[in-house]
Enzyme design. Structure first.
Site, PDB file in Angstrom:
ATOM      1  N   SER A  99      46.250  34.712  31.393  1.00 34.19           N
ATOM      2  CA  SER A  99      44.800  34.863  31.525  1.00 34.19           C
ATOM      3  C   SER A  99      44.291  35.892  30.533  1.00 34.19           C
ATOM      4  O   SER A  99      45.015  36.832  30.155  1.00 34.19           O
ATOM      5  CB  SER A  99      44.427  35.317  32.943  1.00 34.19           C
TER       6      SER A  99
ATOM      7  N   TYR B  36      44.867  40.781  40.267  1.00 32.96           N
ATOM      8  CA  TYR B  36      45.010  39.531  39.517  1.00 32.96           C
ATOM      9  C   TYR B  36      45.337  39.822  38.053  1.00 32.96           C
ATOM     10  O   TYR B  36      46.270  39.219  37.484  1.00 32.96           O
ATOM     11  CB  TYR B  36      43.716  38.726  39.635  1.00 32.96           C
TER      12      TYR B  36
END
Length: 324
Positions: A216, A229
């Site tokens: 990500s 995250y």
């Protein structure tokens, strides 16, 4: 007789400054709006305000995510291969499954419990003329992962590609609000899940196989609201690079794709409705990606025809870097 004044360096500086000022005055101002560079136009903010309960359902998203890439032409890049894609009931995972099938692979779709969405993915894979096995379960569970891989090998007779994509994401307004249970859920899903699946898969993967992990942009740049995250995604990047070196003697390549904001159920099941309406607006392109715009990167890294000399790399697909 008066001597002419000599031109100084400062005069030269000012002459260049005047030239640039004149260019500034003539320059065309950038037009507001999202960049559209694909084969078809993609939705841009403001998007319809909406929020979903976790884990999120793709069939309820408005507008529906665009995953089928109708202008993408397969060319046999994965002919005869078998691939597992986790979190493939929706979003990036579904788009990857469709393109893998279009490139000639049979698919195993692993998902949590979004049965309707998973059935839609299977139908999309079968429309490409390939077989699709649905397996529901929790990638945090080591035994589930090992059992799923064994089921795939028993069904298809081989395993060539693993795409680790299943993830848990939920923001917190303050660091103090990040509970141990929340932190543990993110770590176990995003890290342990990748670890369990990779460890189970490599026992069956021949030389020339590939693992593609979903990283990500948050793992590259951090994110103030997604501390856990972003931490897992940064760890996934390190895991990718480390495992790639470890598996070189076995002929298995390991790479990662690091997407920016993508229109999937993951984000409307995290953000409030007002934030969802502006999702992706802060990228240089001014909009979120659609899953079909991300999936070709996975094909590229999965196929030995495209990337046989690439391992341990993190491929960002983030809608442009912000330059200041």
């Amino acid at each position: 007789m008066t001597e002419p004044l000599k031109t100084t360096i400062s005069d030269e500086h000012r002459a260049i400054q005047r030239q640039v000022a004149e260019a500034d005055a003539r320059a065309t101002k950038p037009q507001p709006g999202a960049m559209q560079a694909g084969a078809r136009p993609y939705p841009a903010p403001p998007l319809p305000a909406q929020h979903q309960q976790k884990p999120g359902i793709e069939s309820l998203l408005d507008p529906a995510p665009m995953y089928d890439a109708p202008f993408y032409k397969g060319s046999g890049k994965l002919d005869g291969k078998v691939a597992i894609v986790t979190g493939a009931d929706s979003g990036i995972g579904r788009a990857v499954a469709v393109l893998f099938a279009r490139e000639g692979a049979d698919l195993a779709v692993l998902y949590l419990d979004e049965h309707e969405d998973a059935a839609s993915t299977r139908a999309a894979v079968e429309r490409e003329g390939r077989r699709c096995l649905l397996i529901s379960g929790d990638v945090r569970d080591r035994q589930f992962c090992r059992g799923a891989v064994a089921q795939v090998v028993a069904e298809f007779g081989r395993l060539d590609v693993l795409v680790n994509n299943a993830a848990f994401q939920l923001h917190v307004p303050r660091f103090e609000d990040l509970t141990e249970a929340h932190f543990d859920m993110t770590m176990k899903t995003n890290l342990y899940g990748y670890f369990h699946m990779a460890q189970a898969a490599i026992e069956h993967m021949p030389p020339g196989s590939a693992i593609v992990n979903s990283g990500s942009v948050t793992g590259l740049m951090g994110n103030k609201d997604l501390l856990d995250y972003a931490t897992t995604k940064g760890a996934i990047h390190a895991f990718t690079r480390s495992l790639s070196t470890h598996l070189i003697p076995r002929g298995i390549r390991v790479n990662a794709v690091a997407p920016g904001p993508v229109w999937t159920p993951l984000n409307p099941a995290d953000k409030n409705s007002d934030e969802v309406a502006q999702f992706g607006a802060d990228t240089p392109m001014g909009r979120p990606a659609q899953p079909e715009e991300i999936a070709p990167a996975y094909v590229f890294l999965a196929s030995s025809h495209c990337s046989s000399y690439i391992t341990g790399e993190i491929l960002p697909v983030i809608g442009g870097y912000i330059s200041r």
